[in-house]
Motif scaffolding. Structure first.
Motif, PDB file in Angstrom:
ATOM      1  N   VAL A  25       0.840  -1.205   0.000  1.00  0.00           N
ATOM      2  CA  VAL A  25       0.000   0.000   0.000  1.00  0.00           C
ATOM      3  C   VAL A  25       0.873   1.252   0.000  1.00  0.00           C
ATOM      4  O   VAL A  25       0.662   2.177  -0.790  1.00  0.00           O
ATOM      5  CB  VAL A  25      -0.962   0.003   1.211  1.00  0.00           C
ATOM      6  N   VAL A  26       1.868   1.274   0.884  1.00  0.00           N
ATOM      7  CA  VAL A  26       2.758   2.438   0.959  1.00  0.00           C
ATOM      8  C   VAL A  26       3.545   2.593  -0.342  1.00  0.00           C
ATOM      9  O   VAL A  26       3.674   3.705  -0.875  1.00  0.00           O
ATOM     10  CB  VAL A  26       3.724   2.313   2.156  1.00  0.00           C
ATOM     11  N   ASP A  27       4.039   1.490  -0.864  1.00  0.00           N
ATOM     12  CA  ASP A  27       4.759   1.500  -2.141  1.00  0.00           C
ATOM     13  C   ASP A  27       3.861   2.084  -3.235  1.00  0.00           C
ATOM     14  O   ASP A  27       4.293   2.912  -4.047  1.00  0.00           O
ATOM     15  CB  ASP A  27       5.182   0.077  -2.496  1.00  0.00           C
ATOM     16  N   GLY A  28       2.604   1.649  -3.253  1.00  0.00           N
ATOM     17  CA  GLY A  28       1.667   2.138  -4.259  1.00  0.00           C
ATOM     18  C   GLY A  28       1.398   3.628  -4.144  1.00  0.00           C
ATOM     19  O   GLY A  28       1.316   4.344  -5.167  1.00  0.00           O
ATOM     20  N   ILE A  29       1.272   4.128  -2.930  1.00  0.00           N
ATOM     21  CA  ILE A  29       1.057   5.559  -2.713  1.00  0.00           C
ATOM     22  C   ILE A  29       2.254   6.353  -3.240  1.00  0.00           C
ATOM     23  O   ILE A  29       2.095   7.389  -3.905  1.00  0.00           O
ATOM     24  CB  ILE A  29       0.819   5.848  -1.216  1.00  0.00           C
ATOM     25  N   CYS A  30       3.458   5.850  -2.970  1.00  0.00           N
ATOM     26  CA  CYS A  30       4.667   6.526  -3.465  1.00  0.00           C
ATOM     27  C   CYS A  30       4.725   6.504  -4.987  1.00  0.00           C
ATOM     28  O   CYS A  30       5.117   7.495  -5.625  1.00  0.00           O
ATOM     29  CB  CYS A  30       5.912   5.862  -2.886  1.00  0.00           C
ATOM     30  N   THR A  31       4.332   5.382  -5.571  1.00  0.00           N
ATOM     31  CA  THR A  31       4.362   5.249  -7.033  1.00  0.00           C
ATOM     32  C   THR A  31       3.406   6.231  -7.694  1.00  0.00           C
ATOM     33  O   THR A  31       3.758   6.893  -8.690  1.00  0.00           O
ATOM     34  CB  THR A  31       4.007   3.806  -7.440  1.00  0.00           C
ATOM     35  N   ILE A  32       2.196   6.334  -7.175  1.00  0.00           N
ATOM     36  CA  ILE A  32       1.216   7.261  -7.744  1.00  0.00           C
ATOM     37  C   ILE A  32       1.660   8.703  -7.537  1.00  0.00           C
ATOM     38  O   ILE A  32       1.454   9.569  -8.397  1.00  0.00           O
ATOM     39  CB  ILE A  32      -0.181   7.016  -7.136  1.00  0.00           C
ATOM     40  N   ASN A  33       2.301   8.954  -6.416  1.00  0.00           N
ATOM     41  CA  ASN A  33       2.777  10.315  -6.144  1.00  0.00           C
ATOM     42  C   ASN A  33       3.855  10.747  -7.133  1.00  0.00           C
ATOM     43  O   ASN A  33       4.037  11.942  -7.371  1.00  0.00           O
ATOM     44  CB  ASN A  33       3.315  10.399  -4.718  1.00  0.00           C
ATOM     45  N   GLU A  34       4.555   9.782  -7.726  1.00  0.00           N
ATOM     46  CA  GLU A  34       5.536  10.122  -8.754  1.00  0.00           C
ATOM     47  C   GLU A  34       4.856  10.741  -9.979  1.00  0.00           C
ATOM     48  O   GLU A  34       5.451  11.538 -10.703  1.00  0.00           O
ATOM     49  CB  GLU A  34       6.323   8.879  -9.180  1.00  0.00           C
ATOM     50  N   ILE A  35       3.591  10.369 -10.182  1.00  0.00           N
ATOM     51  CA  ILE A  35       2.820  10.900 -11.315  1.00  0.00           C
ATOM     52  C   ILE A  35       2.086  12.182 -10.925  1.00  0.00           C
ATOM     53  O   ILE A  35       2.129  13.192 -11.636  1.00  0.00           O
ATOM     54  CB  ILE A  35       1.807   9.853 -11.814  1.00  0.00           C
ATOM     55  N   GLU A  36       1.421  12.142  -9.769  1.00  0.00           N
ATOM     56  CA  GLU A  36       0.563  13.247  -9.355  1.00  0.00           C
ATOM     57  C   GLU A  36       1.321  14.348  -8.613  1.00  0.00           C
ATOM     58  O   GLU A  36       0.976  15.521  -8.711  1.00  0.00           O
ATOM     59  CB  GLU A  36      -0.572  12.712  -8.462  1.00  0.00           C
ATOM     60  N   HIS A  37       2.310  13.984  -7.871  1.00  0.00           N
ATOM     61  CA  HIS A  37       3.119  14.883  -7.043  1.00  0.00           C
ATOM     62  C   HIS A  37       2.280  15.909  -6.285  1.00  0.00           C
ATOM     63  O   HIS A  37       2.450  17.121  -6.425  1.00  0.00           O
ATOM     64  CB  HIS A  37       4.190  15.598  -7.874  1.00  0.00           C
ATOM     65  N   LEU A  38       1.395  15.393  -5.443  1.00  0.00           N
ATOM     66  CA  LEU A  38       0.601  16.248  -4.563  1.00  0.00           C
ATOM     67  C   LEU A  38       1.118  16.197  -3.132  1.00  0.00           C
ATOM     68  O   LEU A  38       0.591  16.879  -2.250  1.00  0.00           O
ATOM     69  CB  LEU A  38      -0.869  15.815  -4.606  1.00  0.00           C
TER      70      LEU A  38
END
Length: 395
Positions: A25-38
């Protein structure tokens, strides 16, 4: 933009190269943040060579590595003794003292600390000198609720309503601020196709007949997950065209074997039914085995906070049979699942449910379609944006 620090569990690293539900879950949040950067994210995690190399490629997430120490096992043993006999809470590991020191030294750099580690009794120790408004607890199990711990965080973020209500009840107060933050997965990992000819090749490589009805279990091989009850249900069905696939180990990618695993393996070896045990399988490869399966079963016999595997199997289009365990029914919608008791009648109810889905192809297909639709609610993107939105409301 909020700067957040995520404190992760002891056992497995992030990026989640060794598995682990929280870690994914944490890995996934970091991965999506690479795209969204919020968010600007810092993750406190466990050392691993492979994970560290992967982590170096993240632009908007920083991974602060804490090593395990040989003395940690002894410290944790002492901790358990003192906790059980005297209700005294010392740090669970030498590593934990290092994390506390780092948090105190770096508090000024963060808007929020999100405690993902399940050891909630460490919250008072870690955050004693930290502004409680900054501390959020994302709780993936029932935890260790008590009034003292409540004084050191501002919000409880349980993964299900069941976990939140249980925390309030066990800590003896209804005043705990709660925001349910449900788990999510990378849906793309479980919606991949596997061509019909590839499915046949995979089945035959596992010794499974082409027309066999395949029942799938994915999860850790621990007593709480009810695997022996599932095996007994399959054996009592005693139908030659049913195969059980078991994927998992007690400690995810670690190769050590527990006594319970040995008991399960012995049961598999002596069973008259076809049971295929594959051990740990990387998350990205699970879809292959889901695609050759007809249904998935989650036979948990304790109160489950929530099970990522339920979402993963729904995304793959598998009807579920699951126990009425804690927050599990909140994820396994009745349109795509059959909920059974985890009590004395569990094995009989498992048998009835398996027979029902095996004999009624129309129902199985309907539940399969519903499962895919239901899984869309639980994407990692949804979890990520729910978190971002909630944090923005607090600032």
């Amino acid at each position: 933009m909020n700067n957040i620090c995520i404190i992760c569990p002891y056992d497995y690293p992030i990026p989640a190269v060794k598995g682990g539900a929280i870690e994914q879950v944490v890995d996934g949040i970091c991965t999506i943040n690479e795209i969204e950067h919020l968010l600007n994210i810092t993750v406190l995690t466990t050392f691993d060579d492979e994970a560290q190399k992967l982590g170096d490629h993240y632009k908007y997430s920083k991974f602060v590595i804490f090593k395990k120490y040989k003395i940690d096992k002894f410290i944790f043993f002492v901790f358990r003794v003192l906790k059980k006999i005297f209700k005294i809470y010392i740090p669970t590991s030498y590593r934990m003292t290092k994390i506390k020191k780092w948090i105190v030294e770096n508090e000024h750099n963060f808007d929020f600390f999100i405690f993902e580690d399940g050891l909630t009794y460490m919250i008072p120790y870690l955050f004693k000198n930290i502004d409680r408004k900054k501390v959020l607890t994302h709780l993936h199990w029932i935890g260790d609720p008590n009034k003292k711990t409540n004084k050191y965080f501002s919000y409880l973020l349980p993964v299900s309503n069941y976990v939140g209500e249980n925390w309030k009840k066990q800590s003896g107060t209804s005043k705990v601020p709660i925001k349910v933050l449900k788990n999510g997965i990378n849906l793309d990992n479980f919606t991949k196709d596997l061509a019909a000819d590839e499915q046949l090749v995979l089945k035959r490589s596992l010794g499974i007949k082409d027309d066999s009805f395949v029942v799938l279990y994915i999860g850790r091989i621990v007593k709480e997950k009810g695997i022996l009850r599932l095996i007994e249900a399959i054996e009592r069905l005693d139908e030659e065209d049913i195969t059980l696939i078991i994927i998992g180990s007690a400690k995810f990618a670690e190769k050590s074997m527990t006594d319970y695993e040995k008991e399960v393996y012995k049961r598999i070896e002596t069973s008259h039914c076809l049971i295929v045990h594959l051990g740990f399988v990387q998350n990205s490869e699970l879809y292959r085995y889901q695609k050759i399966s007809d249904i998935a079963i989650i036979p948990t016999i304790v109160e489950e906070a929530a099970a990522l595997v339920s979402i993963e199997c729904m995304a793959a289009g598998l009807p579920l049979i699951a126990t009425n365990s804690g927050g599990l029914p909140e994820y396994a919608d009745t349109s795509c699942s059959i909920i059974v008791s985890k009590g004395e009648s569990m094995i009989d109810e498992l048998i009835t449910a398996i027979k029902c889905l095996k004999s009624d192809k129309q129902l199985k297909e309907k539940m399969s379609n519903n499962a895919v639709k239901e899984a869309q609610k639980y994407s990692l993107k949804n979890t990520y944006f729910d978190l971002v939105h909630f944090l923005s409301k607090l600032t």
